[in-house]
Write a protein that holds these residues in place. Structure first.
Motif, PDB file in Angstrom:
ATOM      1  N   ARG A  52     -26.338 114.140 -71.219  1.00 47.82           N
ATOM      2  CA  ARG A  52     -26.598 115.551 -70.911  1.00 47.82           C
ATOM      3  C   ARG A  52     -26.475 115.793 -69.405  1.00 47.82           C
ATOM      4  O   ARG A  52     -25.875 116.780 -68.964  1.00 47.82           O
ATOM      5  N   ALA A  53     -26.994 114.867 -68.606  1.00 51.90           N
ATOM      6  CA  ALA A  53     -26.901 114.998 -67.146  1.00 51.90           C
ATOM      7  C   ALA A  53     -25.456 114.895 -66.669  1.00 51.90           C
ATOM      8  O   ALA A  53     -25.115 115.412 -65.609  1.00 51.90           O
ATOM      9  N   SER A  54     -24.610 114.253 -67.475  1.00 49.93           N
ATOM     10  CA  SER A  54     -23.191 114.107 -67.139  1.00 49.93           C
ATOM     11  C   SER A  54     -22.356 115.266 -67.664  1.00 49.93           C
ATOM     12  O   SER A  54     -21.134 115.253 -67.548  1.00 49.93           O
ATOM     13  N   GLY A  55     -23.007 116.244 -68.307  1.00 53.50           N
ATOM     14  CA  GLY A  55     -22.285 117.400 -68.819  1.00 53.50           C
ATOM     15  C   GLY A  55     -21.713 117.220 -70.210  1.00 53.50           C
ATOM     16  O   GLY A  55     -20.895 118.021 -70.651  1.00 53.50           O
ATOM     17  N   GLN A  56     -22.146 116.200 -70.923  1.00 54.25           N
ATOM     18  CA  GLN A  56     -21.644 115.930 -72.267  1.00 54.25           C
ATOM     19  C   GLN A  56     -22.706 116.325 -73.302  1.00 54.25           C
ATOM     20  O   GLN A  56     -23.261 115.483 -74.004  1.00 54.25           O
ATOM     21  N   ALA A  57     -22.983 117.618 -73.368  1.00 53.14           N
ATOM     22  CA  ALA A  57     -24.100 118.129 -74.160  1.00 53.14           C
ATOM     23  C   ALA A  57     -23.982 117.828 -75.657  1.00 53.14           C
ATOM     24  O   ALA A  57     -24.984 117.496 -76.294  1.00 53.14           O
ATOM     25  N   GLU A  58     -22.790 117.952 -76.222  1.00 50.34           N
ATOM     26  CA  GLU A  58     -22.643 117.720 -77.659  1.00 50.34           C
ATOM     27  C   GLU A  58     -22.932 116.270 -78.029  1.00 50.34           C
ATOM     28  O   GLU A  58     -23.663 116.008 -78.992  1.00 50.34           O
ATOM     29  N   GLU A  59     -22.357 115.342 -77.288  1.00 46.84           N
ATOM     30  CA  GLU A  59     -22.607 113.931 -77.554  1.00 46.84           C
ATOM     31  C   GLU A  59     -24.074 113.602 -77.275  1.00 46.84           C
ATOM     32  O   GLU A  59     -24.702 112.836 -78.010  1.00 46.84           O
ATOM     33  N   ALA A  60     -24.639 114.192 -76.240  1.00 47.95           N
ATOM     34  CA  ALA A  60     -26.049 113.975 -75.900  1.00 47.95           C
ATOM     35  C   ALA A  60     -26.942 114.381 -77.062  1.00 47.95           C
ATOM     36  O   ALA A  60     -27.871 113.653 -77.426  1.00 47.95           O
ATOM     37  N   ALA A  61     -26.658 115.527 -77.660  1.00 44.53           N
ATOM     38  CA  ALA A  61     -27.474 116.026 -78.768  1.00 44.53           C
ATOM     39  C   ALA A  61     -27.467 115.043 -79.934  1.00 44.53           C
ATOM     40  O   ALA A  61     -28.494 114.852 -80.600  1.00 44.53           O
ATOM     41  N   GLN A  62     -26.335 114.408 -80.190  1.00 43.50           N
ATOM     42  CA  GLN A  62     -26.248 113.433 -81.283  1.00 43.50           C
ATOM     43  C   GLN A  62     -27.187 112.258 -81.035  1.00 43.50           C
ATOM     44  O   GLN A  62     -27.915 111.830 -81.938  1.00 43.50           O
ATOM     45  N   TYR A  63     -27.193 111.745 -79.823  1.00 47.61           N
ATOM     46  CA  TYR A  63     -28.062 110.610 -79.501  1.00 47.61           C
ATOM     47  C   TYR A  63     -29.528 111.025 -79.462  1.00 47.61           C
ATOM     48  O   TYR A  63     -30.410 110.271 -79.883  1.00 47.61           O
ATOM     49  N   GLU A  64     -29.794 112.226 -78.993  1.00 49.83           N
ATOM     50  CA  GLU A  64     -31.173 112.706 -78.972  1.00 49.83           C
ATOM     51  C   GLU A  64     -31.712 112.853 -80.403  1.00 49.83           C
ATOM     52  O   GLU A  64     -32.859 112.478 -80.678  1.00 49.83           O
ATOM     53  N   GLN A  65     -30.881 113.359 -81.305  1.00 52.51           N
ATOM     54  CA  GLN A  65     -31.300 113.474 -82.712  1.00 52.51           C
ATOM     55  C   GLN A  65     -31.528 112.099 -83.328  1.00 52.51           C
ATOM     56  O   GLN A  65     -32.490 111.892 -84.068  1.00 52.51           O
ATOM     57  N   ARG A  66     -30.638 111.168 -83.032  1.00 48.16           N
ATOM     58  CA  ARG A  66     -30.811 109.801 -83.535  1.00 48.16           C
ATOM     59  C   ARG A  66     -32.101 109.186 -83.020  1.00 48.16           C
ATOM     60  O   ARG A  66     -32.786 108.453 -83.739  1.00 48.16           O
ATOM     61  N   SER A  67     -32.457 109.487 -81.760  1.00 41.29           N
ATOM     62  CA  SER A  67     -33.685 108.919 -81.203  1.00 41.29           C
ATOM     63  C   SER A  67     -34.913 109.443 -81.943  1.00 41.29           C
ATOM     64  O   SER A  67     -35.894 108.729 -82.116  1.00 41.29           O
ATOM     65  N   LEU A  68     -34.861 110.695 -82.379  1.00 35.17           N
ATOM     66  CA  LEU A  68     -35.981 111.269 -83.100  1.00 35.17           C
ATOM     67  C   LEU A  68     -36.151 110.672 -84.502  1.00 35.17           C
ATOM     68  O   LEU A  68     -37.264 110.636 -85.033  1.00 35.17           O
TER      69      LEU A  68
END
Length: 71
Positions: A52-68
């Motif tokens: 997300r900090a690198s500007g890759q919001a879509e990919e970030a969201a996938q990993y954030e959901q997986r973490s949950l």
């Protein structure tokens, strides 16, 4: 023990430490942690934050959901 002590590096600690100044580096640390511990919620979260900090919001969201969903 002498001078042969091996220093253990914690990829998660290094990743969170570098997150604000080096998002790409933090992502590398997170991926290293995931290599050792696949499915690790803290490592998945770190990777999401770094992406997300690198500007890759879509990919970030996938990993954030997986973490949950991780145990």
């Amino acid at each position: 023990m002498g001078g042969d002590a091996i220093t253990q590096i914690n990829p998660l600690a290094e990743g969170y430490r570098s997150l604000e100044t080096d998002a790409a580096g933090a992502a590398r640390w997170a991926r290293q942690a995931l290599g050792a511990h696949p499915g690790s919620a803290p490592a998945l979260r770190l990777l999401g934050l770094a992406l997300r900090a690198s500007g890759q919001a879509e990919e970030a969201a996938q990993y954030e959901q997986r973490s949950l969903k991780a145990p």
